[in-house]
Design a protein around this motif. Structure first.
Motif, PDB file in Angstrom:
ATOM      1  N   VAL A 197      11.572  -0.919  11.821  1.00  0.00           N
ATOM      2  CA  VAL A 197      11.761  -1.357  13.197  1.00  0.00           C
ATOM      3  C   VAL A 197      10.633  -0.830  14.082  1.00  0.00           C
ATOM      4  CG1 VAL A 197      13.223  -1.107  15.245  1.00  0.00           C
ATOM      5  CG2 VAL A 197      14.253  -1.660  13.028  1.00  0.00           C
ATOM      6  N   ALA A 198      10.249   0.424  13.899  1.00  0.00           N
ATOM      7  CA  ALA A 198       9.185   1.008  14.704  1.00  0.00           C
ATOM      8  C   ALA A 198       7.846   0.332  14.430  1.00  0.00           C
ATOM      9  CB  ALA A 198       9.084   2.506  14.417  1.00  0.00           C
ATOM     10  N   THR A 199       7.592  -0.002  13.173  1.00  0.00           N
ATOM     11  CA  THR A 199       6.326  -0.646  12.825  1.00  0.00           C
ATOM     12  C   THR A 199       6.221  -2.038  13.450  1.00  0.00           C
ATOM     13  OG1 THR A 199       6.266   0.570  10.728  1.00  0.00           O
ATOM     14  CG2 THR A 199       4.860  -1.375  10.922  1.00  0.00           C
ATOM     15  N   LEU A 200       7.296  -2.827  13.356  1.00  0.00           N
ATOM     16  CA  LEU A 200       7.272  -4.158  13.965  1.00  0.00           C
ATOM     17  C   LEU A 200       7.187  -4.068  15.484  1.00  0.00           C
ATOM     18  CD1 LEU A 200       9.806  -6.293  11.874  1.00  0.00           C
ATOM     19  CD2 LEU A 200       7.317  -6.241  11.748  1.00  0.00           C
ATOM     20  N   LEU A 241      -0.360  -3.362  11.358  1.00  0.00           N
ATOM     21  CA  LEU A 241       0.779  -2.966  10.532  1.00  0.00           C
ATOM     22  C   LEU A 241       0.431  -1.774   9.639  1.00  0.00           C
ATOM     23  CD1 LEU A 241       2.258  -6.448   9.482  1.00  0.00           C
ATOM     24  CD2 LEU A 241       3.344  -4.729  10.947  1.00  0.00           C
ATOM     25  N   ARG A 242      -0.749  -1.786   9.073  1.00  0.00           N
ATOM     26  CA  ARG A 242      -1.159  -0.664   8.224  1.00  0.00           C
ATOM     27  C   ARG A 242      -1.238   0.630   9.043  1.00  0.00           C
ATOM     28  NH1 ARG A 242      -3.950  -0.035   3.472  1.00  0.00           N
ATOM     29  NH2 ARG A 242      -3.727  -1.718   1.951  1.00  0.00           N
ATOM     30  N   ALA A 243      -1.890   0.546  10.193  1.00  0.00           N
ATOM     31  CA  ALA A 243      -2.043   1.747  11.016  1.00  0.00           C
ATOM     32  C   ALA A 243      -0.698   2.233  11.542  1.00  0.00           C
ATOM     33  CB  ALA A 243      -2.986   1.453  12.185  1.00  0.00           C
ATOM     34  N   ALA A 244       0.154   1.298  11.974  1.00  0.00           N
ATOM     35  CA  ALA A 244       1.472   1.676  12.498  1.00  0.00           C
ATOM     36  C   ALA A 244       2.335   2.294  11.410  1.00  0.00           C
ATOM     37  CB  ALA A 244       2.159   0.457  13.104  1.00  0.00           C
ATOM     38  N   ALA A 245       2.245   1.762  10.184  1.00  0.00           N
ATOM     39  CA  ALA A 245       3.062   2.287   9.086  1.00  0.00           C
ATOM     40  C   ALA A 245       2.665   3.711   8.723  1.00  0.00           C
ATOM     41  CB  ALA A 245       2.935   1.376   7.872  1.00  0.00           C
ATOM     42  N   VAL A 287       1.224  -4.685  20.543  1.00  0.00           N
ATOM     43  CA  VAL A 287      -0.202  -5.016  20.454  1.00  0.00           C
ATOM     44  C   VAL A 287      -0.430  -6.506  20.702  1.00  0.00           C
ATOM     45  CG1 VAL A 287      -2.182  -5.140  18.905  1.00  0.00           C
ATOM     46  CG2 VAL A 287      -0.735  -3.097  18.940  1.00  0.00           C
ATOM     47  N   LEU A 288       0.358  -7.338  20.047  1.00  0.00           N
ATOM     48  CA  LEU A 288       0.166  -8.793  20.198  1.00  0.00           C
ATOM     49  C   LEU A 288       0.519  -9.263  21.603  1.00  0.00           C
ATOM     50  CD1 LEU A 288       1.487 -10.257  16.809  1.00  0.00           C
ATOM     51  CD2 LEU A 288      -0.819  -9.550  17.433  1.00  0.00           C
ATOM     52  N   HIS A 289       1.605  -8.730  22.161  1.00  0.00           N
ATOM     53  CA  HIS A 289       2.034  -9.161  23.487  1.00  0.00           C
ATOM     54  C   HIS A 289       1.014  -8.767  24.554  1.00  0.00           C
ATOM     55  CE1 HIS A 289       4.529  -9.309  27.183  1.00  0.00           C
ATOM     56  NE2 HIS A 289       5.045 -10.366  26.582  1.00  0.00           N
ATOM     57  N   GLU A 290       0.440  -7.594  24.409  1.00  0.00           N
ATOM     58  CA  GLU A 290      -0.558  -7.160  25.388  1.00  0.00           C
ATOM     59  C   GLU A 290      -1.889  -7.877  25.195  1.00  0.00           C
ATOM     60  OE1 GLU A 290      -0.847  -2.972  25.020  1.00  0.00           O
ATOM     61  OE2 GLU A 290       1.043  -2.562  26.058  1.00  0.00           O
ATOM     62  N   ARG A 291      -2.206  -8.185  23.940  1.00  0.00           N
ATOM     63  CA  ARG A 291      -3.498  -8.815  23.647  1.00  0.00           C
ATOM     64  C   ARG A 291      -3.492 -10.304  24.001  1.00  0.00           C
ATOM     65  NH1 ARG A 291      -7.533  -7.757  19.814  1.00  0.00           N
ATOM     66  NH2 ARG A 291      -9.200  -9.298  20.074  1.00  0.00           N
ATOM     67  N   TYR A 292      -2.426 -10.990  23.645  1.00  0.00           N
ATOM     68  CA  TYR A 292      -2.384 -12.432  23.845  1.00  0.00           C
ATOM     69  C   TYR A 292      -1.374 -12.793  24.938  1.00  0.00           C
ATOM     70  CZ  TYR A 292      -4.932 -12.559  19.454  1.00  0.00           C
ATOM     71  OH  TYR A 292      -5.861 -12.373  18.466  1.00  0.00           O
ATOM     72  N   THR A 293      -1.784 -12.610  26.151  1.00  0.00           N
ATOM     73  CA  THR A 293      -0.971 -13.009  27.303  1.00  0.00           C
ATOM     74  C   THR A 293      -1.767 -14.017  28.118  1.00  0.00           C
ATOM     75  OG1 THR A 293      -1.833 -11.123  28.572  1.00  0.00           O
ATOM     76  CG2 THR A 293       0.272 -10.827  27.458  1.00  0.00           C
ATOM     77  N   GLY A 294      -1.084 -14.738  28.946  1.00  0.00           N
ATOM     78  CA  GLY A 294      -1.767 -15.726  29.775  1.00  0.00           C
ATOM     79  C   GLY A 294      -1.696 -17.100  29.156  1.00  0.00           C
ATOM     80  N   PHE A 354       0.845  -1.200   0.000  1.00  0.00           N
ATOM     81  CA  PHE A 354       0.000   0.000   0.000  1.00  0.00           C
ATOM     82  C   PHE A 354       0.882   1.253   0.000  1.00  0.00           C
ATOM     83  CE2 PHE A 354       0.739  -1.560   4.238  1.00  0.00           C
ATOM     84  CZ  PHE A 354       1.073  -0.446   4.987  1.00  0.00           C
ATOM     85  N   ALA A 355       0.271   2.347  -0.396  1.00  0.00           N
ATOM     86  CA  ALA A 355       0.999   3.616  -0.502  1.00  0.00           C
ATOM     87  C   ALA A 355       1.090   4.290   0.862  1.00  0.00           C
ATOM     88  CB  ALA A 355       0.293   4.530  -1.497  1.00  0.00           C
ATOM     89  N   LEU A 356       2.269   4.883   1.134  1.00  0.00           N
ATOM     90  CA  LEU A 356       2.446   5.694   2.345  1.00  0.00           C
ATOM     91  C   LEU A 356       2.224   7.171   2.033  1.00  0.00           C
ATOM     92  CD1 LEU A 356       5.628   3.989   3.851  1.00  0.00           C
ATOM     93  CD2 LEU A 356       3.286   3.844   4.729  1.00  0.00           C
ATOM     94  N   ASP A 357       2.790   7.581   0.948  1.00  0.00           N
ATOM     95  CA  ASP A 357       2.611   8.948   0.464  1.00  0.00           C
ATOM     96  C   ASP A 357       2.890   8.929  -1.029  1.00  0.00           C
ATOM     97  OD1 ASP A 357       5.447   8.893   0.239  1.00  0.00           O
ATOM     98  OD2 ASP A 357       5.635   9.608   2.304  1.00  0.00           O
ATOM     99  N   GLY A 358       3.132  10.061  -1.622  1.00  0.00           N
ATOM    100  CA  GLY A 358       3.359  10.098  -3.062  1.00  0.00           C
ATOM    101  C   GLY A 358       4.688   9.525  -3.490  1.00  0.00           C
TER     102      GLY A 358
END
Length: 423
Positions: A261-264, A250-254, A270-277, A218-222
């Motif tokens: 590195v920041a996107t990953l 990933l789309r929203a973070a990008a 998000v995954l670590h907080e969502r899927y714990t336990g 997907f496009a980030l900018d021009g």
């Protein structure tokens, strides 16, 4: 009684001489005619033209007719249903004349009350001393229990067939729903990027389950474009939910910070907080940014990997090798993983190939060995300089050749600079 006053054993084993004598007397009085008349099966003797000459009481009871109504008045075929009469005249009787006997043929007799009764018919021709046929002896066995069993068996078979068809229809609807859901987790059409050619392919290992592979572009900018490809843990609805969450994160973070590195790192949080336990969930992923240079025709690629197989660089000069992405733990496992950015430049004729591990972990050969990274690199080396669509097409044929050795979904994404791109 013995001389000692004790009772001697009965040599016949009955214990009662009077009972033995009565039984013996009854057997002497029993006649063959009585046995014939009250047998558990029907007997009928006919002349060679089929006229009934003798019939037992059992068959008369089944028919619901009097003896004088049958003997000398009816032919054997008059006792049968229309279909039975037709079969007797066209098959039964000719075989009987040729063979002299015929056994166990299923027919139906018609009763006086209009109902039908299934019987098994056996007939034998009696011959005279000169070998001339004299009469036909026919035995009829009650087949109502057998008919009921056959009808029940047929009913059960029909029910089983109907259940099978319903199951097939349900499975087809399920597969359609799963295919639609799977397609919703992938981009419908890849965007067109000036100065860049892209191609993708998704192989579904089983139409009965949802896979966890994904990709997007997907496009980030021009000036810049983002891409990612990965594989979530597990299969089925939970994997589909994780895939959906991963793609949109990933789309929203990008769009907020496109640095790989920041996107990953955002996805990991998000995954670590969502899927714990008790139900940990994670994924592997490659995220990158493309920045075409209109002056040189080259494309700069910056990417980072989170536990994913390395991308392959296919150069126009014929070289082919993996793009090193050091570090890069599975996304979602640790609270603060270490990701590293790798950079490459795609010149005209170069391509970047991303894939999921369903490809390299396919089983091949008689020993079912893993296909492996080196086999993939060798295969890709034979397609260097080819446009991305040709590379993906060749890999599609390769995947199809694995047959049942390919038991995992596989996603492919190829990005390349056309060889005729001019500065």
């Amino acid at each position: 009684m013995s001389r000692t006053g004790q009772e001697e054993p009965d040599p016949n084993g009955t214990g009662d001489d009077d009972t033995t004598d009565a039984t013996f007397a009854a057997l002497l009085e029993d006649s063959a005619e009585e046995l014939y008349d009250s047998a558990p099966c029907g007997y009928v003797s006919t002349l060679m033209d089929g006229t009934v000459a003798k019939v037992n009481a059992t068959l008369l009871h089944w028919l619901g007719l009097a003896r004088e109504t049958v003997v000398g008045q009816l032919r054997f075929t008059d006792l049968l249903t229309v279909g039975g009469k037709l079969y007797h005249e066209t098959h039964f009787a000719p075989l009987l004349r040729m063979q002299g006997e015929i056994n166990g043929i299923a027919l139906e007799i018609k009763r006086a009350d209009g109902t039908r009764m299934p019987v098994l018919v056996s007939s034998t021709v009696k011959y005279g001393s000169e070998g001339e046929p004299l009469l036909i002896r026919t035995t009829l066995f009650d087949a109502r229990d057998r008919r009921a069993y056959e009808e029940e068996l047929l009913r059960r078979q029909q029910e089983a067939e109907a259940a099978r068809k319903r199951a097939e229809a349900d499975r087809a609807r399920l597969q359609e729903a799963l295919a639609a859901l799977q397609q919703s987790l992938l981009p419908t059409v890849l965007p067109e990027i000036p100065g860049l050619e892209v191609a993708s392919y998704y192989h579904t290992a089983s139409p009965d389950r949802l896979g966890g592979d994904f990709y997007d572009l997907f496009a980030l900018d021009g000036k810049r474009w983002a891409f990612f490809l990965g594989d979530v843990s597990g299969k089925g609805p939970r994997a589909a939910a994780l895939t959906s969450l991963t793609r949109y994160t990933l789309r929203a973070a990008a769009l907020h910070d496109p640095e790989p590195v920041a996107t990953l790192a955002t996805l990991n949080t998000v995954l670590h907080e969502r899927y714990t336990g008790g139900d940990p969930r994670y994924c592997t992923a490659i995220f990158g940014v493309l920045e075409p240079d209109r002056d040189s025709g080259e494309v700069t690629v910056r990417l980072a990997s989170g536990g994913h197989p390395p991308a392959l660089l296919l150069r126009a000069d014929g070289s082919c090798d993996f793009l090193p992405t050091p570090g890069g733990l599975l996304v979602g496992v640790l609270p603060e993983p270490h990701f590293v950015t790798a950079t490459a430049t795609l010149a005209p004729g170069d391509s970047l190939l991303l894939y999921t591990d369903g490809l390299t972990e396919a089983r091949t050969g008689p020993d079912r060995a893993l296909y492996g990274d080196e086999a993939l690199r060798t295969f890709a080396a034979g397609h260097t300089g080819s446009p991305p669509r040709a590379v993906i097409q060749a890999l599609t044929v390769l995947l199809d050749g694995f047959g049942d050795g390919l038991d995992d979904d596989t996603a492919l994404l190829a990005l390349g600079v056309p060889a005729d791109t001019a500065p």
